[in-house]
Enzyme design. Structure first.
Site, PDB file in Angstrom:
ATOM      1  N   HIS A  32      -8.166   3.954  -1.489  1.00  0.00           N
ATOM      2  CA  HIS A  32      -6.794   3.444  -1.463  1.00  0.00           C
ATOM      3  C   HIS A  32      -5.885   4.360  -0.637  1.00  0.00           C
ATOM      4  CE1 HIS A  32      -3.182   1.792  -4.054  1.00  0.00           C
ATOM      5  NE2 HIS A  32      -2.988   1.632  -2.763  1.00  0.00           N
ATOM      6  N   ARG A  45       0.817  -0.183   5.431  1.00  0.00           N
ATOM      7  CA  ARG A  45       1.670   0.190   4.311  1.00  0.00           C
ATOM      8  C   ARG A  45       1.917  -1.016   3.427  1.00  0.00           C
ATOM      9  NH1 ARG A  45       7.263   0.926   3.199  1.00  0.00           N
ATOM     10  NH2 ARG A  45       7.852  -0.071   5.151  1.00  0.00           N
ATOM     11  N   ALA A  46       1.641  -0.880   2.127  1.00  0.00           N
ATOM     12  CA  ALA A  46       1.727  -2.029   1.219  1.00  0.00           C
ATOM     13  C   ALA A  46       3.179  -2.483   1.062  1.00  0.00           C
ATOM     14  CB  ALA A  46       1.136  -1.665  -0.140  1.00  0.00           C
ATOM     15  N   TYR A  50       4.864  -2.669  -8.597  1.00  0.00           N
ATOM     16  CA  TYR A  50       3.442  -2.395  -8.344  1.00  0.00           C
ATOM     17  C   TYR A  50       2.635  -2.486  -9.644  1.00  0.00           C
ATOM     18  CZ  TYR A  50       3.967  -0.583  -3.507  1.00  0.00           C
ATOM     19  OH  TYR A  50       4.181  -0.433  -2.163  1.00  0.00           O
ATOM     20  N   GLU A 101      -4.089   7.005  -3.201  1.00  0.00           N
ATOM     21  CA  GLU A 101      -2.908   6.330  -2.650  1.00  0.00           C
ATOM     22  C   GLU A 101      -2.173   7.282  -1.697  1.00  0.00           C
ATOM     23  OE1 GLU A 101      -0.277   4.852  -5.700  1.00  0.00           O
ATOM     24  OE2 GLU A 101       0.859   3.596  -4.332  1.00  0.00           O
ATOM     25  N   ARG A 115       5.018  11.423  -3.085  1.00  0.00           N
ATOM     26  CA  ARG A 115       4.639  12.283  -1.967  1.00  0.00           C
ATOM     27  C   ARG A 115       4.811  13.759  -2.245  1.00  0.00           C
ATOM     28  NH1 ARG A 115       5.994   9.095   3.584  1.00  0.00           N
ATOM     29  NH2 ARG A 115       5.351   7.053   2.846  1.00  0.00           N
TER      30      ARG A 115
END
Lengths: 337, 337
Positions: free
Chosen positions: B6, B67-68, B190, B281, B287
């Site tokens: 992912h 990018r989702a 999500y 991810e 991040r």
């Protein structure tokens, strides 16, 4: 003492369904109508249901509200919701009057999609001051799965918060049934509601600045929040928020409605012990016994009992002290006994 | 070997944003247009981003997709989505061509609300047969938070499932950005998507009878599913379904994008080891570094390393074998090297 802060009257006599059906059959011309439920029926529904479970599991008292899935705020208009809420709140009050040692009332509110929650103030006041309710259930999505109202941090919701603060009662943030086929009620919509509102509170920290004593209880163990505590910490820190423990924990609590051992462990290893309230949701979303243990899935005591990292002081907070703090009107009632 | 299933191209050069902005500025008259991104820009974005992280964390290869949050299927019509998907898929393909030892492509699809997923078959086929993609991201809610399309068990979705089965590629069930203010993207929408689709599969078991080899990957550790494994078991059993382990585990897998120790432990104590796929991810929703450990929240290896109940065989499944089984085209690629 063990206080279960999350119970619904899911076993109400069939007269309640008859009342609701008649109401739904005449949505265009709503009237209050009357409900035909006898005291004997109420007594039996409780004695064979929640009270029996309470005794066999060894819990002492439940905060008790109308069936959450039955609130159905998306059905009809605000008048329909008003009559329905009054009726179900009165019925729960009958239970609490009959069994004052075992149940303390929590009310539902006459919410309706796109109608200001200001319309819920009077019913909240009635339930707290006249029926002895110690909290309310507040639905973050009265549309039943389409989420058309603003986030709960929006000023749209402030009128009901003002009344909650004035009366010193918390709200359990609890959706009702889903009419969106994407969302199974208890298996999806409920959990989505819990975690979505938690995230709303991270996004907009102004809410609890404006209402420092406002208290939200997130049911179902907070949806996914404790499982993703690291994710939420990380997102919050990136947004410039403080650590979650220094940020939302004066205003948000999680219940223990988590139905297996690893889940319960995650909840109590992640969320500060001061912010967890014992609950079972009994009799609720999961009514059966686990065939592997022959115990009810929602007998949440069994999972907590096995957590050896909890001290006696932790357990007292979890079972009693935290609930007395979040629900001061329940505390006062219990002290008065 | 450690396969991270992912990863998204979240560090794409600014030329991609310029392209998308121009597209959004002319939604009424969509054209394919051209993207201005040099090979040097692509190389730098990866070398300073995902590749650097891969090396420092000790993972070997990532399944890599656009990018989702950027898929934005709710923006414009199906033609807009088509051009945008082709462009982002081509860009990811450039990454995978430049760094064939480190990235294998996964594509986004040109979905659009209320448009049959049949319109995605050609792009899926192109990406798999011409660009070497080994899977796709399938958005259960192209409306971006209003959930207006049918559940994923509905026959509405069957045209894309037929193509997935024919090409032998799985789908990661992954929503995109939310345009509903109730749902923060990575902190709510999500997770809601992940758990809602899992529950849809419990509600309607016909889907995997009709497509016994269809494979769904639920990202973000499955939303709330492992945390509420007891709840899901209980609900499923009450609906007359088999134990979850005998029911959905030939068709559904969970990734390990869970960012704290108790969460990861719950995931791997709840879901069968054969149904968990290593993932981070990275670089994605979270991040930053955890100030308490000075390690990246999404460096998920750190949490797995500490789980002493995992055997060497378990770890091999988690890091490699399961991924090869779920993504047979990735397995073939790796064997060919």
């Amino acid at each position: 003492m063990i206080i279960d802060i999350h119970g619904h009257y899911t076993t109400a006599p069939k007269g309640l369904d008859v009342y609701r059906k008649a109401q739904i059959d005449s949505l265009d011309n709503p009237t209050k109508g009357t409900i035909n439920v006898t005291d004997d029926e109420v007594r039996e529904s409780i004695e064979k249901g929640q009270l029996l479970q309470q005794k066999s599991r060894g819990t002492d008292i439940a905060l008790f509200s109308p069936r959450a899935g039955g609130m159905g705020h998306h059905i009809g208009d605000a008048r329909v919701s008003q009559y329905w809420s009054e009726t179900t709140n009165d019925l729960v009050h009958r239970v609490c009057t009959m069994f004052p040692d075992n149940f303390i009332g929590v009310c539902q509110l006459p919410q309706s999609p796109r109608v200001s929650p200001a319309n819920c103030r009077d019913e909240l006041e009635r339930c707290v001051t006249q029926l002895g309710c110690v909290g309310c259930n507040l639905n973050p999505d009265p549309s039943g799965g389409y989420w058309v109202d603003p986030p709960m941090t929006d000023r749209y919701w402030y009128p009901i918060y003002e009344k909650m603060v004035e009366l010193d009662v918390p709200a359990m943030i609890h959706v009702s049934a889903s009419c969106n086929p994407n969302f199974h009620g208890t298996g999806a919509h409920y959990l989505n509601g819990d975690l979505s509102v938690f995230m709303q509170c991270i996004v907009d920290p102004q809410l609890f600045k404006d209402f420092p004593t406002l208290r939200f209880v997130l049911p179902h163990g907070g949806g996914a929040v404790p499982y993703h505590w690291g994710r939420y910490r990380g997102i919050a820190l990136e947004m410039g928020r403080p650590e979650l423990t220094d940020f939302l924990m004066d205003n948000i609590w999680f219940d223990t409605c988590v139905y297996h051992q690893p889940g319960m462990e995650t909840l109590l290893r992640s969320v500060p012990i001061d912010n967890v309230l014992f609950a079972s949701e009994m009799i609720g979303a999961v009514r059966g016994k686990d065939p592997k243990t022959d115990r009810y899935f929602d007998d949440t005591l069994q999972y907590i009992d096995k957590l050896d990292f909890l001290s006696e002081s932790d357990r007292k907070k979890l079972f009693e002290d935290n609930a007395r703090r979040v629900y001061p009107r329940a505390d006062a009632r219990l002290k008065g006994k």
